[in-house]
Design an enzyme around this catalytic site. Structure first.
Site, short mmCIF file in Angstrom:
data_model
loop_
_atom_site.label_atom_id
_atom_site.label_comp_id
_atom_site.label_asym_id
_atom_site.label_seq_id
_atom_site.Cartn_x
_atom_site.Cartn_y
_atom_site.Cartn_z
N LYS A 79 5.10 5.15 -10.15
CA LYS A 79 3.44 4.86 -9.53
C LYS A 79 2.46 4.82 -10.35
O LYS A 79 1.46 4.00 -10.49
CB LYS A 79 3.52 6.05 -8.59
CG LYS A 79 4.49 6.46 -7.37
CD LYS A 79 4.24 7.61 -6.89
CE LYS A 79 5.51 7.50 -5.89
NZ LYS A 79 5.45 9.16 -4.98
N GLU A 122 0.51 -1.29 -0.13
CA GLU A 122 -0.10 -0.07 -0.03
C GLU A 122 0.75 1.17 -0.04
O GLU A 122 0.38 2.18 -0.69
CB GLU A 122 -1.02 0.12 1.23
CG GLU A 122 -1.79 1.15 1.34
CD GLU A 122 -2.89 1.46 0.20
OE1 GLU A 122 -2.78 1.98 -0.78
OE2 GLU A 122 -3.65 0.41 0.19
#
Length: 431
Positions: A205, A129
């Site tokens: 990302k 996460e």
């Protein structure tokens, strides 16, 4: 569960220290949520003699085998960063039957499949996460809360350094070098800021998020990347005058022609939700066919926000251990979707030119635009730069091939001194 859960922490830098602090501060609640005792058993560090910003009973070691070969350690938390040796350490930990929690976007973006394959093979959890957007929950929502949707678009500000710099350039009139120096002085930018300002951090990302959102493997090499190094105060000023804000955006779209994933500076409408995201904050705007539009906002980095995400994963793994049920979030890249070809990727463009100040210039430029089949949305001419005039054009949506053809035609015009900058524009109908 009678057995106390033991953690092996790899790295005790900013995030590692944050994990130790938040676990200590919130231990009572964390223990209650897990239903069992939990402790950091050992921490891998480079320098045993370095003074740490943490007061607690923790065993520090500079020998990785003390953690990987310790059968009492259940969860390895990798916070070293970089690809090597972090990747090898995580693979070895899973081989030894240990669950892995990481914040490592570099490994995920380039070797995500290997990591998921290892977790599947050894029946352990692999959680990440904190690898994207720090403390903002985004991986779990994509894999669980929004999993019933077909995600068609993801637009995000996922790099706090560049967002801070662009905020200062927009609000305080700083130039690029001054904004970078300010970011470095505050610890938001590294001494070598290339990964941030060249867009590489955001690209990693983007690869991770689009792989999850579109259920297909997107590697770092699939992401088209531009950084903010060419953004000038002039571009910032024109953006404001035209009703836009410049942001470094990660943009991922699932179209009928394929997957399009890119990172670049972008003009976005000043009323778009992402336009108000300032300083080091991050935000990710998602469109799903069932949920519609939704946005996740918060601090995208830092000791405590990132520690929050890491500990959330640790709590999830610990709960899985209590139920002897692992791998609830395996790799979801079960499709092989093609990449969208460049001639199908559409965007508006801001084009700033320096041209000779004489009759017929606008006509010559308009002809070049027409020959490249690039339709103009607006054109302004407001100032002189030395002996030249400055012209700014905003185009309607066109594809990359058309813009490349236009650049050649403009450069071949005697009346064009230079193409000062070209920046993509998210047109209002896309926002």
């Amino acid at each position: 569960m009678a057995k106390k859960i033991k953690l092996g922490l790899l790295g005790c830098g900013t995030v590692g220290t944050g994990v130790l602090k938040v676990l200590q501060e919130n231990y009572h609640d964390i223990r209650a949520k897990i239903g069992n005792d939990i402790e950091v058993s050992k921490v891998l560090v480079r320098n045993l003699n370095k003074k740490r910003d943490f007061n607690g009973d923790v065993v520090f070691t500079d020998n990785i085998d003390d953690i990987l070969n310790d059968e009492s350690i259940d969860i390895v938390v990798e916070l070293l960063g970089g690809i090597h040796p972090a990747r090898e350490y995580m693979l070895k930990a899973m081989e030894n039957g240990k669950h892995v929690v990481t914040a490592n976007k570099d490994v995920l973006a380039q070797f995500g499949k290997d990591m998921f394959d290892a977790a599947e093979k050894h029946d352990v959890d692999f959680m990440f996460e904190a690898s994207v957007a720090g403390g903002i929950p985004i991986i779990t929502p994509l894999k669980q809360c929004l999993t019933a949707n077909k995600i068609t678009e993801l637009i995000g500000i996922v790099n706090g350094t560049t967002n801070y710099m662009l905020t200062k350039m927009t609000e305080q009139g700083m130039d690029y070098d001054t904004a970078l120096a300010r970011a470095q002085a505050k610890g938001y930018a590294e001494a070598d800021p290339t990964a941030d300002v060249a867009g590489l951090d955001a690209a990693r990302k983007a690869a991770i998020l689009s792989s999850i959102a579109f259920n297909t493997r997107v590697s770092l090499e699939d992401v088209k990347v531009e950084g903010i190094t060419n953004i000038t105060p002039e571009d910032i000023t024109y953006a404001k005058e035209l009703g836009y804000i410049i942001k470094l955006l990660a943009i991922a779209k699932h179209t009928e022609d394929g997957i399009d994933v890119r990172v670049h500076p972008t003009f976005i409408d000043k009323d778009h939700p992402l336009a108000s995201v300032r300083n080091v904050f991050n935000a990710i705007f998602i469109h799903g066919n069932a949920v519609g539009d939704t946005m996740f906002y918060g601090k995208g980095a830092g000791e405590r926000p990132t520690a929050s995400a890491v500990l959330a994963d640790i709590i999830d793994v610990a709960r899985d251990m209590g139920k002897d049920r692992f791998g609830k979030i395996r790799c979801t890249c079960y499709e092989e979707k093609k990449l969208c070809p460049p001639d199908k990727v559409l965007s508006g463009y801001y084009i700033r030119l320096l041209v000779e100040d004489k009759p017929g210039v606008l006509g010559a430029i308009a002809t070049a635009f027409g020959e490249s089949n690039v339709s103009l949305y607006s054109v302004i001419q407001k100032r002189r730069v030395g002996e030249f005039s400055e012209i700014v054009a905003i185009t309607h949506n066109v594809n990359n091939n058309q813009i490349e053809d236009l650049k050649v035609r403009l450069n071949n015009l005697d009346v064009v001194h230079e193409i000062s900058n070209i920046i993509r524009v998210v047109m209002s109908q896309e926002a």
